[in-house]
Design an enzyme around this catalytic site. Structure first.
Site, PDB file in Angstrom:
ATOM      1  N   HIS A   1      -8.022  -4.960  -0.672  1.00 14.60           N
ATOM      2  CA  HIS A   1      -6.740  -4.264  -0.584  1.00 14.60           C
ATOM      3  C   HIS A   1      -5.637  -5.086   0.081  1.00 14.60           C
ATOM      4  O   HIS A   1      -4.525  -5.188  -0.436  1.00 14.60           O
ATOM      5  CB  HIS A   1      -6.934  -2.952   0.169  1.00 14.60           C
ATOM      6  CG  HIS A   1      -5.709  -2.105   0.260  1.00 14.60           C
ATOM      7  ND1 HIS A   1      -4.980  -1.709  -0.856  1.00 14.60           N
ATOM      8  CD2 HIS A   1      -5.057  -1.571   1.329  1.00 14.60           C
ATOM      9  CE1 HIS A   1      -3.963  -0.968  -0.483  1.00 14.60           C
ATOM     10  NE2 HIS A   1      -3.971  -0.870   0.837  1.00 14.60           N
TER      11      HIS A   1
ATOM     12  N   ASP B   1      -9.608  -3.933  -5.277  1.00 16.02           N
ATOM     13  CA  ASP B   1      -8.986  -3.001  -4.336  1.00 16.02           C
ATOM     14  C   ASP B   1      -9.605  -1.614  -4.518  1.00 16.02           C
ATOM     15  O   ASP B   1      -9.474  -1.005  -5.579  1.00 16.02           O
ATOM     16  CB  ASP B   1      -7.481  -2.947  -4.590  1.00 16.02           C
ATOM     17  CG  ASP B   1      -6.711  -2.185  -3.523  1.00 16.02           C
ATOM     18  OD1 ASP B   1      -7.317  -1.344  -2.826  1.00 16.02           O
ATOM     19  OD2 ASP B   1      -5.501  -2.437  -3.386  1.00 16.02           O
TER      20      ASP B   1
ATOM     21  N   SER C   1       0.828  -1.205   0.000  1.00 15.48           N
ATOM     22  CA  SER C   1       0.000   0.000   0.000  1.00 15.48           C
ATOM     23  C   SER C   1       0.868   1.264   0.000  1.00 15.48           C
ATOM     24  O   SER C   1       1.677   1.459  -0.909  1.00 15.48           O
ATOM     25  CB  SER C   1      -0.942  -0.040   1.205  1.00 15.48           C
ATOM     26  OG  SER C   1      -1.925   0.982   1.130  1.00 15.48           O
TER      27      SER C   1
END
Length: 288
Positions: free
Chosen positions: A259, A229, A113
């Site tokens: 995600h 996501d 991320s």
């Protein structure tokens, strides 16, 4: 598996010089064949990667990680960063703290991320220190691309109200597993703070940077992304796959996953894909 915790301080020259960061490591029972440097995402912490570490150590990989400035058990302000370079300084300090007996082992950078954005931009100048890298749901492109006007406003807010919270993350986008979401929301080391104007601006600037300079990345790179996501667009990983200069690269998009692909019901498949790829590629690509 052996587990260790420690602290380090950001070096002189950092925008947060002297700040104390929490670190931890998980080591296999036998000799490690390589080291994973794990870089976590926004508003989480290294302790959320226990299962990841168990899998990796079971495959012979040592895992070293830290809580970023402003995250987890480290010093700093939740949701804020004085400059994006502080994240890079933390990675530098973590690598500098590695035991000397591991110096000749291959190093793999793994970023998730925001940690994927930190890792990708870190590689622009520091890739020679790694045998390979893996990006999980990297924040290379936003789920909703900001307009030129929004980028302009973010630049102003970053200067006049840098700590103002401006962007909320939807915890329901973390995982399809309701227990993972519940645990995330109940975690005392997850602040729930909005992304500040300064951090939002720094992220936009660094997203633009990696999109402009992706071709500089030439080491073996694996990109993993959940197809559903909603927090970091899969288009970011697709963009990297098309534009990096690596001869050895692979993109895997998991159609239904959210995600946090390492925390989805299919996490064992994802983790095996990751370590299988590492087993195939790191031995012939160890940096000098």
């Amino acid at each position: 598996m052996k587990h260790q915790v420690a602290t380090l301080r950001l070096p002189a020259g950092s925008k947060s010089a002297g700040a104390e960061l929490f670190t931890q490591s998980w080591l296999p029972d036998g000799p490690a064949k390589a080291l994973i440097i794990l870089v976590h995402g926004y508003d989480e912490h290294s302790g959320r990667y226990q299962y990841f570490a168990e899998h990796c150590t079971g495959k012979g990989y040592a895992v070293y990680t830290l809580d970023h400035w402003g995250h987890g058990k480290s010093a700093g302000i939740n949701g804020f960063i004085p400059a994006f370079s502080v994240y890079h300084d933390g990675v530098d300090a973590l690598i500098a703290s590695l035991p000397t007996e591991t110096a000749n082992l291959p190093k793999i950078l793994v970023g998730h991320s925001l940690g994927g954005l930190i890792s990708a931009t870190y590689l622009l100048d520091k890739q020679d220190g790694f045998a390979a890298a893996i990006l999980s749901g990297p924040a290379i492109k936003a789920a909703d691309e900001p307009s030129a006007f929004l980028k302009f406003i973010s630049g102003i807010l970053s200067k006049i109200a840098p700590k103002l919270g401006v962007i909320s993350l939807d915890a329901n986008g973390v995982s399809r597993d309701p227990q993972v979401v519940a645990d995330y929301l109940a975690d005392p080391l997850v602040s729930g703070q909005k992304i500040s104007a300064r951090l939002g601006r720094e992220m936009m600037v660094n997203m633009d940077l990696i999109q402009r300079e992706a071709g500089k990345i030439t080491l073996p790179l694996l990109m993993l992304h959940g197809g559903e996501d909603s927090l970091a667009s899969p288009e970011g990983s697709s963009f990297l796959n098309k534009n990096i200069g690596s001869k050895i690269k692979q993109l895997k998009i998991y159609p239904d996953l959210y995600h946090e692909i390492f925390n989805e019901p299919e996490k064992e498949i994802v983790l095996n894909d990751m370590t299988d790829w590492l087993n195939q590629h790191i031995s012939d690509n160890q940096p000098n």
